[in-house]
Scaffold this motif. Structure first.
Motif, PDB file in Angstrom:
ATOM      1  N   PRO A   1       0.808  -1.220   0.000  1.00  0.00           N
ATOM      2  CA  PRO A   1       0.000   0.000   0.000  1.00  0.00           C
ATOM      3  C   PRO A   1       0.842   1.271   0.000  1.00  0.00           C
ATOM      4  CG  PRO A   1       0.190  -0.747   2.249  1.00  0.00           C
ATOM      5  CD  PRO A   1       0.958  -1.739   1.383  1.00  0.00           C
ATOM      6  N   LEU A   2       2.155   1.120  -0.086  1.00  0.00           N
ATOM      7  CA  LEU A   2       3.038   2.289  -0.007  1.00  0.00           C
ATOM      8  C   LEU A   2       2.963   3.185  -1.238  1.00  0.00           C
ATOM      9  CD1 LEU A   2       6.165   0.637   1.668  1.00  0.00           C
ATOM     10  CD2 LEU A   2       4.300   1.916   2.755  1.00  0.00           C
ATOM     11  N   ASN A   3       2.223   2.755  -2.274  1.00  0.00           N
ATOM     12  CA  ASN A   3       2.057   3.597  -3.455  1.00  0.00           C
ATOM     13  C   ASN A   3       0.689   4.277  -3.466  1.00  0.00           C
ATOM     14  OD1 ASN A   3       0.488   1.358  -4.032  1.00  0.00           O
ATOM     15  ND2 ASN A   3       1.168   1.194  -6.149  1.00  0.00           N
ATOM     16  N   GLN A   4       0.022   4.293  -2.323  1.00  0.00           N
ATOM     17  CA  GLN A   4      -1.275   4.952  -2.213  1.00  0.00           C
ATOM     18  C   GLN A   4      -1.114   6.323  -1.569  1.00  0.00           C
ATOM     19  OE1 GLN A   4      -3.245   1.320  -0.305  1.00  0.00           O
ATOM     20  NE2 GLN A   4      -4.962   2.458  -1.187  1.00  0.00           N
ATOM     21  N   ILE A   5      -2.023   7.212  -1.944  1.00  0.00           N
ATOM     22  CA  ILE A   5      -2.068   8.533  -1.327  1.00  0.00           C
ATOM     23  C   ILE A   5      -3.450   8.691  -0.709  1.00  0.00           C
ATOM     24  CG2 ILE A   5      -2.725   9.655  -3.496  1.00  0.00           C
ATOM     25  CD1 ILE A   5      -1.195  12.116  -2.515  1.00  0.00           C
ATOM     26  N   ALA A   6      -3.489   9.021   0.563  1.00  0.00           N
ATOM     27  CA  ALA A   6      -4.760   9.242   1.248  1.00  0.00           C
ATOM     28  C   ALA A   6      -5.166  10.695   1.078  1.00  0.00           C
ATOM     29  CB  ALA A   6      -4.634   8.893   2.726  1.00  0.00           C
ATOM     30  N   ILE A   7      -6.379  10.893   0.571  1.00  0.00           N
ATOM     31  CA  ILE A   7      -6.940  12.233   0.480  1.00  0.00           C
ATOM     32  C   ILE A   7      -7.926  12.329   1.640  1.00  0.00           C
ATOM     33  CG2 ILE A   7      -8.204  13.880  -0.942  1.00  0.00           C
ATOM     34  CD1 ILE A   7      -7.170  12.279  -3.399  1.00  0.00           C
ATOM     35  N   VAL A   8      -7.573  13.137   2.608  1.00  0.00           N
ATOM     36  CA  VAL A   8      -8.322  13.211   3.864  1.00  0.00           C
ATOM     37  C   VAL A   8      -9.113  14.516   3.905  1.00  0.00           C
ATOM     38  CG1 VAL A   8      -8.139  13.176   6.382  1.00  0.00           C
ATOM     39  CG2 VAL A   8      -6.490  11.883   4.997  1.00  0.00           C
ATOM     40  N   VAL A   9     -10.416  14.383   4.148  1.00  0.00           N
ATOM     41  CA  VAL A   9     -11.293  15.545   4.308  1.00  0.00           C
ATOM     42  C   VAL A   9     -11.922  15.419   5.687  1.00  0.00           C
ATOM     43  CG1 VAL A   9     -13.346  16.738   3.464  1.00  0.00           C
ATOM     44  CG2 VAL A   9     -11.740  15.724   1.830  1.00  0.00           C
ATOM     45  N   GLY A  10     -11.699  16.423   6.508  1.00  0.00           N
ATOM     46  CA  GLY A  10     -12.149  16.340   7.895  1.00  0.00           C
ATOM     47  C   GLY A  10     -11.316  15.278   8.586  1.00  0.00           C
ATOM     48  N   ASP A  11     -11.963  14.288   9.138  1.00  0.00           N
ATOM     49  CA  ASP A  11     -11.227  13.186   9.780  1.00  0.00           C
ATOM     50  C   ASP A  11     -11.506  11.871   9.061  1.00  0.00           C
ATOM     51  OD1 ASP A  11     -13.842  12.862  10.502  1.00  0.00           O
ATOM     52  OD2 ASP A  11     -13.473  12.616  12.640  1.00  0.00           O
ATOM     53  N   GLN A  12     -11.785  11.953   7.746  1.00  0.00           N
ATOM     54  CA  GLN A  12     -12.106  10.754   6.977  1.00  0.00           C
ATOM     55  C   GLN A  12     -11.329  10.712   5.665  1.00  0.00           C
ATOM     56  OE1 GLN A  12     -16.122  10.483   5.294  1.00  0.00           O
ATOM     57  NE2 GLN A  12     -16.213   8.357   5.986  1.00  0.00           N
ATOM     58  N   VAL A  13     -10.869   9.505   5.310  1.00  0.00           N
ATOM     59  CA  VAL A  13     -10.245   9.298   4.003  1.00  0.00           C
ATOM     60  C   VAL A  13     -11.373   9.217   2.980  1.00  0.00           C
ATOM     61  CG1 VAL A  13      -8.874   7.726   2.593  1.00  0.00           C
ATOM     62  CG2 VAL A  13      -8.243   8.114   4.979  1.00  0.00           C
ATOM     63  N   VAL A  14     -11.385  10.138   2.016  1.00  0.00           N
ATOM     64  CA  VAL A  14     -12.428  10.120   0.986  1.00  0.00           C
ATOM     65  C   VAL A  14     -11.975   9.350  -0.245  1.00  0.00           C
ATOM     66  CG1 VAL A  14     -13.549  12.223   1.777  1.00  0.00           C
ATOM     67  CG2 VAL A  14     -11.760  12.378   0.046  1.00  0.00           C
ATOM     68  N   ALA A  15     -10.669   9.187  -0.403  1.00  0.00           N
ATOM     69  CA  ALA A  15     -10.112   8.395  -1.500  1.00  0.00           C
ATOM     70  C   ALA A  15      -8.681   8.046  -1.132  1.00  0.00           C
ATOM     71  CB  ALA A  15     -10.145   9.174  -2.810  1.00  0.00           C
TER      72      ALA A  15
END
Length: 191
Positions: free
Chosen positions: A144-158
């Motif tokens: 999973p090291l090639n993933q980017i977490a897009i965080v909005v508020g306190d939740q990962v949206v993608a």
């Protein structure tokens, strides 16, 4: 024999009613033409989303590296390093590498011919450079090291997998959104 008040030929009519009818007819034609143009312009516009705006705060949206992902419950209270999505995935994430301060525009959008919607983020020049560096590095790693977490508020949206560098400063958040859910996410980002 004198003829007083006698008139030969058809009686003369006043031209005032005829002129009035002609003027009213022209006004009606102008109103219909303007209405038709406005209706055509409205029909010619795509199903438009709300106007694009910027995030209200720097922490409205964050981009973080995914260090680990797994099924599980989120910590309570929320943690700065463990963030969850709506589907019950826990993401252990790295530091914030880009945030809302780098975003110049947020809008719900739809690609022509595609029934699904997405949220489009445009980055400023500093954000575009940082995003290019980040995605260039992530593309060299394994899941999973090639993933980017897009965080909005306190939740990962993608948490997309990055397969190649993404230059240009345009970030598309996709997840089979409807118009309503894409607009809702854009509103969450913009506050």
């Amino acid at each position: 024999m004198a003829r007083y008040g006698m008139q030969y030929g058809p009686p003369q009519r006043s031209r005032v009613p005829l002129v009035l009818v002609a003027v009213l007819g022209l006004v009606l034609i102008v109103i219909l033409a303007v209405g038709g143009v406005l209706l055509y312009q409205r029909l010619d516009e795509p199903d438009s989303a709300p106007p694009a705006t910027k995030p209200s705060t720097a922490d409205a949206v964050e981009f973080r590296r995914v260090l680990k992902s797994e099924q599980g419950q989120c910590p309570s209270p929320p943690s700065d390093t463990v963030v969850c999505d709506a589907n019950g995935f826990r993401y252990t994430v790295g530091r914030v590498e880009l945030n809302g301060a780098h975003v110049t525009e947020v809008k719900a959008a739809q690609n022509e011919g595609d029934p699904t919607w997405h949220v489009m983020l445009n980055l400023n020049s500093e954000g575009a450079e940082a995003f290019t560096r980040l995605t260039t590095d992530l593309a060299k790693k394994q899941p999973p090291l090639n993933q980017i977490a897009i965080v909005v508020g306190d939740q990962v949206v993608a948490a997309p997998t990055v397969q190649s560098a993404i230059p240009g400063g345009k970030v598309q958040i996709s997840s089979n959104y409807t118009k309503k859910t894409a607009e809702e996410l854009a509103r969450r980002i913009t506050g």
